[in-house]
Design an enzyme around this catalytic site. Structure first.
Site, PDB file in Angstrom:
ATOM      1  N   LYS A  96       0.837  -1.218   0.000  1.00 24.78           N
ATOM      2  CA  LYS A  96       0.000   0.000   0.000  1.00 24.78           C
ATOM      3  C   LYS A  96       0.861   1.252   0.000  1.00 24.78           C
ATOM      4  CE  LYS A  96      -4.431  -1.651   1.264  1.00 24.78           C
ATOM      5  NZ  LYS A  96      -5.689  -1.555   1.925  1.00 24.78           N
ATOM      6  N   LYS A 128      -4.223  -9.327  -6.904  1.00 22.80           N
ATOM      7  CA  LYS A 128      -5.499  -9.663  -6.270  1.00 22.80           C
ATOM      8  C   LYS A 128      -6.638  -8.734  -6.706  1.00 22.80           C
ATOM      9  CE  LYS A 128      -6.519  -8.206  -2.133  1.00 22.80           C
ATOM     10  NZ  LYS A 128      -7.130  -7.958  -0.815  1.00 22.80           N
ATOM     11  N   LYS A 166     -11.178  -4.375  -3.803  1.00 22.94           N
ATOM     12  CA  LYS A 166     -12.371  -3.528  -3.901  1.00 22.94           C
ATOM     13  C   LYS A 166     -12.028  -2.051  -3.931  1.00 22.94           C
ATOM     14  CE  LYS A 166     -13.422  -4.431   0.902  1.00 22.94           C
ATOM     15  NZ  LYS A 166     -12.476  -3.493   1.511  1.00 22.94           N
TER      16      LYS A 166
END
Ligand code: ATP
Ligand code: LTN
Length: 336
Positions: free
Chosen positions: A116, A198, A201
């Site tokens: 991240k 991955k 969302k």
């Protein structure tokens, strides 16, 4: 301490972005399968969502929307405790205590933090760094024995287990040690636009994920524009054909067919055929969920009532653990 001799489960999803078919397959579908055998706590992790930038109005609305999606996916409020993380203040309180016992080095090793931060250097904040400690607090407050998560969360669970050891070494038995539970199939659904990463969302590109509440036309369009691989043959090979293998995984989980059966069914056909059938299957699977979701969202009073009752239930358990922890670390007891 436990109400019955069933083991306890806790799991959650962070209320950022839109719940995806990855969350459905890798998490919520497993949760509903476990609701009869375990004492289950399922939570909307809205405090975790604050670790990435959120627009307040959207975050608030999403909290309720996620809650309604949990119910629409089949989580039964009679069998589970279903609540919002921020409604149980003990989460933030235990996280603080655990932060004071968590080695910085352990957090520096977290893959999700590294990923991240690599993506958005400018948004670094301390919450993102200590995110796994809040997650440990979520789990330990309820003395959870089992934590159903996707593959990507295993490392965070390891940290929760390490924190249990550190705490017990210093203060004696206090928490249950949680075990991960990874569903057999489809533990990791990949992005439709980059099948080597991955399905997430909070991906900026909405074409990369299928949202549980995407309208049928959108689902169909997204599946049709999914990135596929060289060649035409429908065969499962994650390293050579990550795109088609990912679509086959979704197909396999939703239809119950093995990869081999799917290969046989699509022999002599092209990727496009699989995409058309997959779109129909996804739309059919999500239809009852979407119908129920839209009904629930019309009944905000019902949802608010459930939230209130269930957060009270959750708090009753969480409080017991927190009192024990405050006592062990030596905080002066709150006057009654
Ligand atoms: P984000 O990428 O926005 O951080 P996410 O899509 O990973 O979020 P989480 O809230 O972090 O969603 O995850 C909720 C649960 O869903 C976790 O148990 C996680 O492992 C599982 N999960 C998330 N994405 C996938 C996926 N692509 N495949 C399988 N399981 C998934
Ligand atoms: N970090 C988790 C969501 C989450 C969670 C939890 C999962 C927050 N608290 C406790 C299991 C147990 C994620 O999937 N990103």
């Amino acid at each position: 301490m436990k109400k019955n001799d069933k083991k306890t489960i806790l799991s959650a999803s962070t209320s950022s972005g839109d719940l995806t078919i990855g969350n459905y397959i890798g998490a919520i579908n497993n949760w509903t399968a476990l609701q009869d055998q375990y004492n289950c706590y399922y939570m909307v992790a809205d405090l975790h969502a604050l670790t990435t930038p959120q627009e307040p109005k959207a975050l608030r609305e999403r909290g309720l929307s996620f809650y309604a999606q949990y119910l629409a996916c089949g989580l039964d409020p009679e069998k589970n405790t279903l609540f919002m993380q921020s409604h149980v203040p003990e989460h933030a309180e235990l996280a603080w205590i655990l932060n004071c016992f968590c080695p910085m080095g352990a957090l520096n090793r977290m893959t999700q933090f590294k990923e991240k931060t690599a993506k958005s250097e400018k948004n670094l904040n301390a919450g993102l760094f200590t995110y796994p400690v809040l997650m440990a607090a979520d789990i330990l407050l309820y003395q959870a024995d089992v934590v159903p998560v996707g593959e990507d969360q295993k490392q965070h669970l390891e940290l929760a287990r390490d924190l249990v050891d550190i705490f017990h070494h210093r203060f004696g038995e206090t928490f249950s040690t949680p075990d991960p539970y990874i569903g057999k199939m489809g533990a990791r659904i990949m992005s439709l636009q980059d099948p080597t990463s991955k399905m997430s969302k909070s991906d900026e590109n909405p074409k990369s994920f299928l949202s549980i509440i995407d309208p049928p036309k959108t689902l169909e369009k997204k599946i049709k524009s999914a990135v596929t691989d060289l060649g035409t043959e429908v065969s499962f090979d994650q390293s050579e054909k990550p795109g088609i293998s990912n679509l086959m995984t979704i197909y396999s989980v939703l239809s119950g067919k093995t990869y081999q059966q799917i290969e046989t069914d699509f022999e002599g056909k092209m990727y496009g055929h699989l995409k058309i059938e997959l779109a129909a299957l996804v739309i059919e699977t999500l239809k009852p969920v979407q119908d129920k979701y839209h009904d629930l969202m019309k009944n905000k009073d019902y949802l608010d009532g459930l939230l209130r009752d269930h957060s009270e239930k959750a708090r009753a358990t969480a409080k017991q653990t927190l009192i024990k922890v405050y006592d062990k670390v030596g905080l002066y007891p709150r006057p009654l």
